[in-house]
Design a protein around this motif. Structure first.
Motif, short mmCIF file in Angstrom:
data_model
loop_
_atom_site.label_atom_id
_atom_site.label_comp_id
_atom_site.label_asym_id
_atom_site.label_seq_id
_atom_site.Cartn_x
_atom_site.Cartn_y
_atom_site.Cartn_z
N PRO B 389 0.82 -1.22 0.00
CA PRO B 389 0.00 0.00 0.00
C PRO B 389 0.85 1.27 0.00
O PRO B 389 0.46 2.28 -0.58
N PHE B 390 2.01 1.19 0.63
CA PHE B 390 2.91 2.34 0.67
C PHE B 390 3.29 2.74 -0.76
O PHE B 390 3.20 3.91 -1.15
N ILE B 391 3.71 1.76 -1.55
CA ILE B 391 4.10 2.04 -2.94
C ILE B 391 2.90 2.59 -3.71
O ILE B 391 3.02 3.56 -4.46
N CYS B 392 1.75 1.96 -3.49
CA CYS B 392 0.57 2.42 -4.23
C CYS B 392 0.22 3.85 -3.84
O CYS B 392 -0.18 4.65 -4.70
N ASN B 393 0.41 4.18 -2.57
CA ASN B 393 0.15 5.56 -2.14
C ASN B 393 1.08 6.53 -2.86
O ASN B 393 0.67 7.61 -3.26
N LEU B 394 2.34 6.12 -2.99
CA LEU B 394 3.29 6.99 -3.71
C LEU B 394 2.79 7.26 -5.12
O LEU B 394 2.82 8.40 -5.61
N ALA B 459 -6.71 0.45 -12.61
CA ALA B 459 -6.32 1.83 -12.35
C ALA B 459 -6.51 2.09 -10.86
O ALA B 459 -7.47 1.59 -10.25
N LEU B 460 -5.59 2.83 -10.28
CA LEU B 460 -5.64 3.02 -8.82
C LEU B 460 -6.84 3.87 -8.43
O LEU B 460 -7.21 4.82 -9.14
N SER B 461 -7.42 3.52 -7.32
CA SER B 461 -8.52 4.34 -6.82
C SER B 461 -7.95 5.65 -6.29
O SER B 461 -6.77 5.75 -5.97
N VAL B 462 -8.78 6.64 -6.19
CA VAL B 462 -8.28 7.98 -5.84
C VAL B 462 -7.84 8.08 -4.38
O VAL B 462 -6.74 8.52 -4.09
N PRO B 463 -8.68 7.68 -3.40
CA PRO B 463 -8.27 7.91 -2.01
C PRO B 463 -7.10 7.03 -1.61
O PRO B 463 -6.99 5.88 -2.04
N GLU B 464 -6.24 7.61 -0.79
CA GLU B 464 -5.08 6.86 -0.34
C GLU B 464 -5.48 5.84 0.71
O GLU B 464 -6.47 6.03 1.42
N VAL B 465 -4.68 4.79 0.78
CA VAL B 465 -4.90 3.80 1.82
C VAL B 465 -4.05 4.21 3.02
O VAL B 465 -2.87 4.46 2.88
N SER B 466 -4.68 4.29 4.17
CA SER B 466 -3.91 4.69 5.35
C SER B 466 -3.02 3.54 5.78
O SER B 466 -3.50 2.43 6.00
#
Lengths: 855, 515
Positions: B389-394, B459-466
């Motif tokens: 999730p960290f990478i995806c958040n980036l 495609a990635l969803s807009v909100p970040e994953v905490s």
């Protein structure tokens, strides 16, 4: 006008109900009483309920009702005495009528008993039914019984029933009233009536008998004719020629057999026995199907669907087609057992065959056929149905001879059989099981376990299921104990595993629970030490064996499995948290690696920890390291005491080394090894490690970043190969792993996301809503509509109630007024009368006076 | 002194002596006897003697029978012709001095009870002496504190020979008082400077003791009234340094800087860094002075660098520190061990903070994402669940980096253009690469990891994953979660078991035997 109408209505009141009731069906003849609500417009689809009304009629009805109820109440307003119904339970609905009657009867008896018959010794009380003495009825019953051969016995004619049980008032009365018309006002007595009835029924009976005889004769004749024709058809001289028509045919042996068989309990209809090819094909199909399910679970495709459809059909759930086949087999064997007397040879053969299957089920047979194996156990799998279980028990019973016949091939076993008791109660605690098994040889222990299973088969008694479920847990514990012993009892474990498998097939849920419990225990222990020290020692052999057993009992390729997934995590922890401190740890670690790779052998999933661990093992086996191109991770350290644990420098040992399989015994306990032995073990470990590396390379070759994954391994391997003093076999292994690595193509295709559905544009077409009902109620949700409907209804009812009350009051007021007027009129009349009399009196007196005066 | 048997006897004898000395000045020589018992071998007797000293000198201090002012040497006064009272006072003051010295020596006594008693007695003297100062005030309202005596105590606590952590934890309760804390900071700074002065090797024990003492110092956060004084004063003067928090902070800073300028052992260094961000930095008068220590620690590498990050971050964030090549160094910190160290959660929390800025250049973020993905190939599942999730958040924060997961019509490559060996993120060519590592991790054995990695397929969803709840995730928690995953039916293996090692083609059977 209204007055006139109401007056008319009132005048009509007594006859009104009949008229009203009639009004429903036929139109009222009087057009003046009909009020028509004329509609201005005709509206399609609207139901009109109140187009025609009968105001006079309904008013009259209301009035009548009021006079019957309200007026009565009003008139009785000052009366205080009431009518009380003291019949027992007349108004309580929670007592059934029969009960009510019984109670009443009892009460009556009691009352009578108390009053009169205290001194009455012979209790000849007369029983009655509907007021008639039962003794009488019994007499009539005899008459009824006389025509017992009538077809419709039991269904008595209505007249008869009425005559006997109806108390004589209902039908009988009606009849008499009917007859009154016929016979000219002369009622018959009861006796006459009954005699008439009897005569009638006798006549009926006679008629019926005659009819039956006719029918019989006809059939006989038909038979005769048929036989003649049959003889013609079959070109045979008809045998029963000589027999008389009425004479019964002499039954021959065949007929008797047929009859007997007819009366015997019929075997369940079954399909024909399947040929070998068919069986094989079916087994194949089943395996294919199971494999397909396994694949589906492996890909985790139903992971999302499961939310919608929570019912998961297990791969081994044999509820479909296969059960039939299995049933079939069982029925056949059952038949075989029965037919043993007639077909001695065949029965024996089939019995021993199924016995073989049985044996192979318990793992004694050396080389069972792949396809037959599951069949052998399939009957163990679904024994929830008690019927199946019962059959199976019988099967077991009839298989015993075969069992023993087979047994004589092992002398030891035979001996054991003679020693051990045949029935063994399932152990209630682990200690019990241990005492049962302790001090016995491997064969005996196996026999004991087998017999426990047989003796407490779930089909035999109610509590057996729970017992066997417990047995699974105990066996697991026992295996754990065996594994921690020194030396570990691996031979027994090897055999016990089969029993575990069978038990697990029977009780998957409890088995998975026990397995989870064991795993959690192991993890807890490790977690505690990791928490405090940041690392943990490799656990004992028992944990490793549990992990291996999990892999055998449950499908390891599932995307998610309630037992296997935790087991995988457990192994991951073993490989990342336990530092390798000794040769024993290396051995255990390699075993875990093997188990891990076995788990993913079908699903080919990626295990980072495994690659790390193998890298570490390779590292500690490498002398003179340059440490380039790789970094070690947690359990291994680049420098330190154990960084050259597997390095062998003795040339002689290297020369004498031969590749062997590693023994699990070494992993169990500290065993003094000579230096050469230790060195040989080291080399063997290295060989295993290299083999595993090769395997990894082969399995993960298809992964997208394969070369990044194996880069450190490759760097170390090339270092290894640089050292040429190694035994040739090791060199070859390393070389083959390396070439395997090189052989995989480096192909990097840029990632592309899956195309997602384009979000539709917002359109401005009107939203269409179906209009179900016109008016105010439309355009709201269902609940809202319901609410509005209820409110409306409530309002209507409320208004109706208010109106009713108002009318009641009006009615009462009218009644009071009429009372008052009546009273006033009476008074007026009386006053008038008084005045009259007084006037006459006065007149008379005056007349008298005048007379006097005249005189 | 005649000895009576038993502890009670010693107590009575000492009690009599104390009474005698207090009663008449003529008996003053009995003090020698009492002081002699302080050197006794017997633990009980020593305790009694300490009690006796405490009583005796406590009373003398309260009575003011000790000489006040610069203490002249004993011989001089005795030889001189001053009054007998003065002679007595000077003499008694000398006895008091020697008593304090021997009590300071008792702080190294093997018995903990004696140590504790000596400490509490010394602290009692400190209190009394503070109330009845033995120096002459230089001016009206001069703040006087028995610095000499207190230094003796602190030096006793900061021993180089044995671990005094127990005694230090006893001492901690005195540190509640503002004046004691202030003077302790001064005395500790002095002591550390004295001990390390000119000595190349300072024993680890000293560092441990010093760290324990220093870390137990906690200043009040806000400028309140510093009035909880150990030494009772009739009236607090505003001119005294000890009542100002600013002075406290200065002392605090001097003490820590004095401590940290030395070459500390790695373990102490780690400990300091762990408490740096919430127990040291907020209380310094000038936090940016800590930069020397932090950069030094940051350059050490490994776990220490990770820990130093936190302090550096505070300096950069709150105190406007310019730190060149910060991201490059952060990039350099990422190596496979990052997933296995104890401070993983803290590191990734900070890394998340550092990379949360949307003004970072795309090449940098891409390099970080690629590096993390590469490292994820060696990570355990609990770390993977956090880092994916960290990478995806980036990628979510920096849409320019989405080419890493979505590059339509890109050319097919022979090798990954990303250079893992390159230290400069700008040169690593990460933007030309793709996250094939995540694609590989989609085949991870753990279902959750596989799912987390499969996110990049869409495609990635807009909100970040905490990632906050994932930071502290341990393997054991995942294990428990897996065990609890719903009461679904358990699929079973359909191939029957044959033995412990399985069939012939199984790996276990190939490489292991039961015999």
């Amino acid at each position: 006008m209204g007055k006139a109408r109401s007056a008319g209505a009132r005048g009509k009141a007594p006859g009104a109900p009949a008229g009203a009731r009639g009004g429903r069906t036929r139109p009222n003849p009087n057009p003046f009483e009909v009020k028509v609500n004329r509609q201005k417009f005709q509206i399609l689809g609207r139901k009109t309920r109140h187009d025609v009304g009968l105001p006079g009629v309904s008013r009259a009805r209301a009035l009548q009702k009021r006079t019957q109820t309200l007026l009565k109440e009003y008139k009785e307003r000052d009366k205080s005495n009431v009518f009380k119904d003291k019949r027992f339970g007349e108004y309580s609905s929670d007592i059934s009528p029969e009960e009510k009657m019984l109670k009443r009867f009892a009460l009556e008896q009691q009352r009578q008993h108390e009053k009169k018959s205290i001194y009455n010794l012979n209790e000849d009380e007369e029983l009655t039914h509907y007021g008639q003495s039962l003794a009488d009825i019994e007499k009539h019953n005899d008459i009824v019984d006389s025509d017992s051969d009538s077809e419709d016995r039991g269904a008595l004619s209505a007249e008869l029933t009425a005559a006997h049980f109806g108390g004589g008032d209902g039908l009988l009365y009606k009849k008499t009233s009917q007859q009154q018309g016929e016979e000219g006002e002369k009622p018959k007595s009861r006796k006459e009536l009954i005699e008439e009835l009897i005569a009638k029924s006798k006549q009926e009976k006679r008629e019926r008998q005659a009819q039956r005889e006719d029918a019989l004769e006809l059939t006989e004749k038909l038979d005769q004719d048929w036989k003649e024709i049959q003889a013609l058809l079959a070109h045979k001289t008809p045998k029963p020629e000589g027999r008389g028509g009425k004479e019964k045919p002499q039954p021959d042996a065949y007929d008797m057999m047929v009859r007997e068989l007819g009366f015997e309990m019929k075997a369940q209809p079954s399909n024909r026995m399947k040929t070998k090819e068919e069986l094989a094909e079916e087994a194949q199909a089943r395996l294919r199907r199971l494999e397909a399910e396994r694949l589906r679970r492996m890909l985790g495709k139903d992971e999302d669907e499961r939310t919608k459809n929570p019912k998961h059909v297990s791969a081994d759930d044999l509820s479909d087609g296969f059960i039939l086949d299995k049933d079939d087999r069982r029925v056949l064997s059952y038949k075989d057992g029965k037919m043993n007397v007639e077909e001695e040879l065949g029965g024996e053969a089939s019995a021993s065959e199924s016995a073989e299957e049985e044996e192979e089920g318990s793992g004694e047979e050396g080389d069972p056929e792949e396809s037959d194996g599951p069949d052998g156990h399939s009957d163990l799998e679904s024994d929830v149905g008690s019927e199946d279980g019962g059959e199976r028990a019988e099967e077991d019973a009839c298989l015993v001879p075969g069992d023993i016949a087979i047994a004589h091939d092992g002398g030891a076993r035979e001996a054991a059989r003679t020693e051990l008791p045949y029935t063994l109660a399932a152990p209630e605690s682990y200690e019990e099981l241990k005492s049962l098994l302790s001090g016995k040889s491997v064969e005996e222990q196996l026999l004991v376990v087998e017999r426990i299973q047989k003796c407490s088969h779930p089909s035999l008694a109610v509590g057996n299921k729970a017992k066997l479920e417990k047995l699974f847990g105990f066996l697991l514990e026992y295996i754990g104990d065996l594994a921690t012993e020194d030396p570990p009892g691996l031979g027994i474990i090897d055999k016990l595993v089969v029993h575990l498998y069978n038990l697990c097939q029977m009780f998957p849920d409890s088995a998975s629970d026990s397995m989870k419990f064991v795993l959690r225990d192991a993890m807890h222990e490790m977690e505690a030490t990791v928490e405090s020290t940041g690392r943990a020692a490799f656990p004992g052999l028992d944990v490793l064996i549990y992990l291996k057993i999990v892999g055998m009992l449950f499908p390891t390729s599932d995307f998610r499995h309630p037992v296997v997934t935790p087991a995988l995590l457990c192994m991951s922890q073993l490989l990342t948290k336990c530092p390798v401190l000794s040769l024993r740890d290396v051995l255990k670690g390699l075993f875990v690696c093997c188990v891990f790779l076995d788990y993913v052998s079908l699903s080919q999933r990626f295990i980072p920890e495994l690659v790390n661990f193998l890298l570490g093992i390779l590292y500690i086996a490498t002398p003179k390291k340059q440490s380039q191109g790789y970094t070690l991770v947690h359990p291994f350290r680049a420098l330190g005491r154990n960084s050259e644990l597997l390095v062998v420098s003795d040339k002689e040992d290297m020369a004498t080394w031969q590749r062997r399989r590693l023994s699990l015994h070494w992993a169990a306990g500290p065993k003094a090894q000579t230096k050469t032995e230790a060195n040989h073990t080291r080399l063997s470990c290295l060989a295993v490690c290299l083999a595993l590396v090769e395997r990894c390379v082969r399995v993960y070759g298809a992964l997208p970043s394969f070369h990044d994954i194996v880069r450190p391994l490759r760097a170390l391997l090339t270092e290894h190969l640089a050292d040429s003093s190694r035994p040739r076999e090791l060199q070859e292994l390393g070389q083959s792993a390396l070439t395997e690595m090189e052989s995989h193509a480096r192909l990097c295709r840029p990632l592309v996301c899956e195309k997602s559905k384009p979000v539709p544009l917002k359109l401005f077409t009107p939203r269409l809503v179906r209009v179900l009902e016109f008016g105010r109620k439309q355009g709201s949700s269902k609940e809202e509509q319901e609410r509005k409907r209820l409110i409306h209804k409530h309002k209507r009812e409320f208004r109706g109630a208010v109106r009713e009350i108002r009318r009641d009051n009006q009615f009462l007021a009218r009644m009071q007024l009429s009372e008052i007027t009546e009273r006033d009129a009476e008074r007026k009349r009386k006053v008038k009368q008084l005045f009259n009399s007084l006037a006459t009196q006065e007149g008379e007196w005056k007349a008298l006076k005048r007379k006097k005066f005249k005189k | 002194m005649e000895r009576e048997p038993g502890p009670g006897g010693a107590r009575r004898a000492l009690g009599r002596l104390v009474e005698a000395v207090l009663a008449s000045r003529g008996e003053a020589n009995a003090v020698f006897d009492i002081l002699a018992v302080l050197q006794s071998e017997d633990q009980e007797e020593v305790q009694e003697a300490v009690h006796a000293c405490s009583r005796l000198f406590g009373a003398l201090l309260a009575r003011g029978e000790l000489f006040v002012g610069q203490l002249p040497s004993e011989e001089m006064v005795m030889a001189g012709s001053q009054g007998a009272t003065r002679k007595y006072k000077v003499w008694m003051r000398h006895r008091y001095h020697s008593c304090c010295n021997s009590l300071g020596e008792l702080l190294a006594h093997p018995s903990f009870q004696v140590k504790e008693l000596a400490l509490s007695t010394l602290m009692k003297f400190v209190q009394l002496e503070g109330e009845h100062p033995l120096e002459k005030p230089k001016w009206e309202g001069n703040y006087l504190f028995p610095r000499q005596l207190f230094k003796l105590v602190v030096e006793g606590l900061l021993s180089s020979e044995e671990d005094r952590s127990l005694l230090l934890s006893q001492f901690r309760e005195y540190l509640e008082h503002d004046d004691i804390r202030y003077h302790t900071m001064q005395a500790a700074a002095d002591t550390v400077a004295r001990v390390t002065d000119g000595r190349p090797e300072v024993p680890l024990i000293f560092w441990n003791n010093a760290f324990t003492l220093l870390s137990s110092m906690s200043l009040p956060r806000q400028e309140g009234d510093l009035s909880s004084f150990y030494v009772k004063h009739v009236e607090l003067s505003d001119k005294w340094k000890v009542v100002h928090l600013k002075e406290h902070r200065k002392a605090f800073q001097l003490m820590w800087l004095g401590f940290l300028k030395h070459q500390l052992p790695l373990r102490i260094c780690k400990k300091v860094l762990v408490i740096m961000h919430d127990a040291i930095l907020p209380y310094l008068a000038q936090p940016s002075l800590m930069i020397d220590f932090l950069t030094r620690a940051y350059d050490i590498g490994g776990a220490i660098s990770l820990l130093a990050l936190n302090g550096l971050f505070i300096l950069i964030h709150k105190h406007n520190l310019e730190y060149p090549d910060f991201y490059r160094k952060l990039y350099g910190l990422l190596d496979p061990s990052v997933f296995h160290v104890k401070y993983r959660a803290r590191f990734f929390h900070l890394a998340d903070l550092f990379l949360s800025s949307s003004h970072l250049p795309a090449y940098l973020v891409a390099a970080f994402a690629k590096r993390l993905a590469r490292l994820a190939l060696t990570a355990p599942p609990e770390a993977l669940l956090m880092v994916l999730p960290f990478i995806c958040n980036l990628l979510r924060r920096h849409p320019a980096c989405r080419v890493l997961m979505h590059r339509p019509r890109g050319p097919e490559l022979d090798a990954d253009p990303y250079d893992p060996g390159e230290e400069d993120p700008a040169q690593s060519r990460a933007l030309e690469s793709s996250l094939w590592e995540l694609q590989a991790l989609q085949r991870h054995y753990h279902p959750e990891v596989s799912k987390a990695a499969s996110v990049i397929n869409q495609a990635l969803s807009v909100p970040e994953v905490s990632i906050a709840p994932l930071l502290e995730l341990t393997a054991f928690e995942i294990f428990e979660q897996d065990l609890k995953k719903g009461p679904e039916s358990v699929p079973l293996e359909f191939i029957p078991a044959q033995g412990l090692l399985g069939r012939q083609d199984d790996l276990c059977a190939q490489h292991f035997t039961l015999s």
